[in-house]
Design an enzyme around this catalytic site. Structure first.
Site, PDB file in Angstrom:
ATOM      1  N   GLY A 164       0.823  -1.204   0.000  1.00 28.26           N
ATOM      2  CA  GLY A 164       0.000   0.000   0.000  1.00 28.26           C
ATOM      3  C   GLY A 164       0.852   1.246   0.000  1.00 28.26           C
ATOM      4  O   GLY A 164       2.081   1.194   0.021  1.00 28.26           O
ATOM      5  N   TRP A 165       0.203   2.386   0.012  1.00 25.49           N
ATOM      6  CA  TRP A 165       0.911   3.660  -0.079  1.00 25.49           C
ATOM      7  C   TRP A 165       1.836   3.875   1.128  1.00 25.49           C
ATOM      8  O   TRP A 165       1.546   3.470   2.247  1.00 25.49           O
ATOM      9  CB  TRP A 165      -0.083   4.813  -0.145  1.00 25.49           C
ATOM     10  CG  TRP A 165      -0.902   4.821  -1.393  1.00 25.49           C
ATOM     11  CD1 TRP A 165      -0.612   4.245  -2.598  1.00 25.49           C
ATOM     12  CD2 TRP A 165      -2.186   5.438  -1.555  1.00 25.49           C
ATOM     13  NE1 TRP A 165      -1.619   4.471  -3.498  1.00 25.49           N
ATOM     14  CE2 TRP A 165      -2.605   5.206  -2.882  1.00 25.49           C
ATOM     15  CE3 TRP A 165      -3.020   6.172  -0.711  1.00 25.49           C
ATOM     16  CZ2 TRP A 165      -3.808   5.676  -3.385  1.00 25.49           C
ATOM     17  CZ3 TRP A 165      -4.227   6.641  -1.203  1.00 25.49           C
ATOM     18  CH2 TRP A 165      -4.611   6.396  -2.523  1.00 25.49           C
ATOM     19  N   ALA A 417      -1.363  20.100  10.613  1.00 30.15           N
ATOM     20  CA  ALA A 417      -2.141  18.872  10.453  1.00 30.15           C
ATOM     21  C   ALA A 417      -3.212  19.013   9.376  1.00 30.15           C
ATOM     22  O   ALA A 417      -3.896  20.035   9.284  1.00 30.15           O
ATOM     23  CB  ALA A 417      -2.787  18.485  11.776  1.00 30.15           C
ATOM     24  N   GLU A 471       3.918  18.850   0.974  1.00 29.85           N
ATOM     25  CA  GLU A 471       2.586  18.915   0.391  1.00 29.85           C
ATOM     26  C   GLU A 471       2.005  20.273   0.749  1.00 29.85           C
ATOM     27  O   GLU A 471       2.122  20.725   1.895  1.00 29.85           O
ATOM     28  CB  GLU A 471       1.682  17.800   0.932  1.00 29.85           C
ATOM     29  CG  GLU A 471       2.068  16.412   0.460  1.00 29.85           C
ATOM     30  CD  GLU A 471       1.192  15.320   1.065  1.00 29.85           C
ATOM     31  OE1 GLU A 471       0.357  15.639   1.930  1.00 29.85           O
ATOM     32  OE2 GLU A 471       1.359  14.160   0.676  1.00 29.85           O
TER      33      GLU A 471
END
Length: 574
Positions: A164-165, A417, A471
């Site tokens: 998975g990621w 967050a 990000e």
């Protein structure tokens, strides 16, 4: 007569003034390490049972208050599988990783999150040797999960079961005799280590000073490989000298390559635990500062610490070391910690969690206007993580400010967050992640994410970054919310126009504007066009088409498009 009366009154008043802190009893160094530091030796019964008990508690406790440190005394341990959950650290107590041999595994997997490792944060492994049961140890992590000073006598798998990621991590001063298999890992940074091989790459695999690293080949495959690390100093660590706890402080290395520990005793010095104030839950900022003023170092035992005034580190060569992801929360909008413009402070192994009242800053290294030369003995910031929101509402204008020249920031995750409690465009407002004003600052392993404006701003000269992962903020409500004058969005990494010399290697920025997928981000990087400003191996990625980049750096590079999650790259700038 007046003078005599004044003197009499003054003496009378002084009799009622409480004693100042200077007259308080001295704070003792050393002592026990508290209930959440769990120490094993080879004869300890049911070690596996204790490991399992803590893992059951911590496996999915992403924003819980539990904090744990496992320490293994030198010797051999058979048949163990230490699964590590949140806020759990495992370390050997030898001077060399090979002093503690585990015939078994130290495992991170992602069963708690349906095989997705992108939230496997805040845990660590350090100073152990492993003989994995099936020949390969699994370490499926993302940010804030350092793997330091480890010897894996086999292979290392960086992906979760089922592939998975997984979203990146960090290895330093470690030796993997077999191959490292990143598999689904999107990006990774490995520093001053040795590997038997490296199997693949997804978007950004960066190496500096790594024996056995793949040759540089970005963008296909996307390997960024530097023969050496310009300057490094390994993280301090706790160890046993006979029956006495000490903290080993490694020496600075220049143009480093390979591990520090496989040719005899490592270079550095030791500090007895009695030279540390052993900080335990309930300790106040006033007591912590009194200990520092007294000349003690700090060892934070696992726990959560609220401070209502700034922790001030003013003495050169002070060590501030955390165990078990010890967490400092500033109350009433104070800055959690400030370091004076002095030589050789070592900050390592703790988390700063913003409080609900906005702090202008959370960590400051050097006051504004710092100018002393620390090239011979720099301050280091290692495995120091910062969080705004997630465990509850938190706010900070700028999270980390580096004012002191020559500072080394070696592995940090500075995170506004994007999930958890207290999350929203204004709820956990945090405009800026990292701001560098000092000259000759080096960042090795810089992870900074989701800030409302610039994630990184660099004003100092001759700054260098080896590996950057970013990000942009997911939760921007619309294009107008991120508009930067005439520019669409704030760059993830901005070098100020005043800067003449700067260099970066292996750097990526991703967008996932899931509230408004139509948002356009002009670029991931911005910098002055000058001969001394250079970047190598840049990429931007739109994750699933949730927003797009128009360019990579300045007005250069192809735009992202569609939903295919294919990076746009610039191999060299200018």
């Amino acid at each position: 007569m007046a003078a005599t009366l004044a003197a009499t009154l003054a003496a009378t008043l002084l009799a009622f003034v409480p004693s100042s802190p200077a007259h308080a009893d001295p704070i003792e160094g050393g002592g026990d390490l508290g209930p959440n530091v769990i120490v094993f030796d080879p004869s300890t019964p049911n070690i596996q049972g204790k490991l399992d008990e803590v893992f059951e508690q911590q496996e999915s406790a992403q924003f819980g208050s539990g904090r744990y440190q496992f320490l293994f005394k030198p010797g051999t341990y058979n048949g163990l599988n230490a699964q590590l959950g949140f806020y759990t650290s495992i370390s050997g107590l030898g001077l060399s990783p090979d002093d503690v041999s585990i015939n078994g595994d130290v495992t991170v997997d992602a069963g708690w999150f349906n095989g997705n490792a992108t939230q496997n944060f805040w845990r660590s492994a350090e100073n152990l040797s492993l003989n994995p049961v099936n020949g390969t140890n699994r370490w499926a992590v993302s940010q804030a999960a350092p793997f330091r000073r480890m010897h894996v006598k086999g292979g290392l798998n960086l992906a979760p079961d089922g592939y998975g990621w997984a979203s990146g991590g960090y290895i330093a001063d470690s030796k993997v005799d077999g191959s490292v298999g990143p598999y689904s890992q999107q990006q990774w940074y490995t520093r001053d280590s040795s590997v038997g091989g490296w199997q693949n790459a997804v978007w950004n695999m960066t190496f500096s000073g790594v024996e056995g690293a793949p040759a540089q080949s970005f963008p296909d495959p996307p390997y960024t490989t530097l023969e050496t690390t310009p300057t490094s100093r390994e993280k301090p660590f706790l160890y046993l000298d006979g029956d006495t706890y000490k903290v080993f402080v490694p020496e600075k290395r220049v143009n480093a390559r390979g591990v520090t520990w496989d040719s005899g005793a490592p270079a550095g010095s030791s500090i007895d635990l009695n030279q540390f104030y052993v900080v335990k839950p309930g300790a106040t900022a006033q007591t912590i500062n009194a200990a520092l003023d007294q000349g003690l170092n700090l060892l934070f035992t696992p726990g959560v610490y609220h401070v209502d005034e700034t922790i001030n580190v003013n003495r050169a060569d002070t060590v501030v070391l955390g165990l078990g992801l010890a967490t400092v929360i500033p109350d009433n909008g104070v800055t959690a910690m400030k370091v004076a413009d002095v030589d050789g402070v070592k900050l390592a192994g703790f988390l700063i969690d913003a409080g609900p009242v906005n702090s202008e800053t959370l960590l400051e290294v050097g006051p504004e206007g710092s100018s002393a030369d620390h090239a011979a003995n720099p301050t280091t910031v290692q495995d120091v993580f910062i969080r705004i929101g997630g465990a509850g509402p938190g706010k900070a204008t700028t999270s980390m400010v580096i004012n002191s020249d020559d500072t080394i920031v070696d592995h940090t995750w500075v995170w506004r967050a994007d999930h958890g409690d207290g999350v929203g465009w204004e709820t956990n407002r945090a405009d800026f992640g990292v701001r560098v004003n000092g000259d000759d600052v080096l960042a090795t392993g810089l992870f900074v994410e989701h800030f409302n404006k610039y994630d990184v701003e660099w004003y100092g000269e001759r700054g260098r970054t080896i590996f950057f992962q970013n990000e942009k903020a997911y939760d921007a409500p619309n294009q107008a919310a991120i508009q930067n004058g005439d520019t669409k969005g704030y760059s993830a990494y901005r070098v100020d126009e005043s800067v003449d010399q700067h260099e970066g290697w292996g750097m990526g920025s991703y967008c996932y504007y899931n509230v408004d997928p139509t948002i356009q981000q002009h670029n991931g990087f911005s910098a002055p066009v000058k001969p001394g400003v250079k970047f190598h191996h840049l990429l931007v990625v739109s994750l699933g088409g949730q927003g797009q980049y128009e360019r990579v750096i300045n007005d250069i590079g192809e735009p992202t498009s569609g939903t295919s999650t294919v990076p746009s790259v610039v191999v060299q700038f200018p």
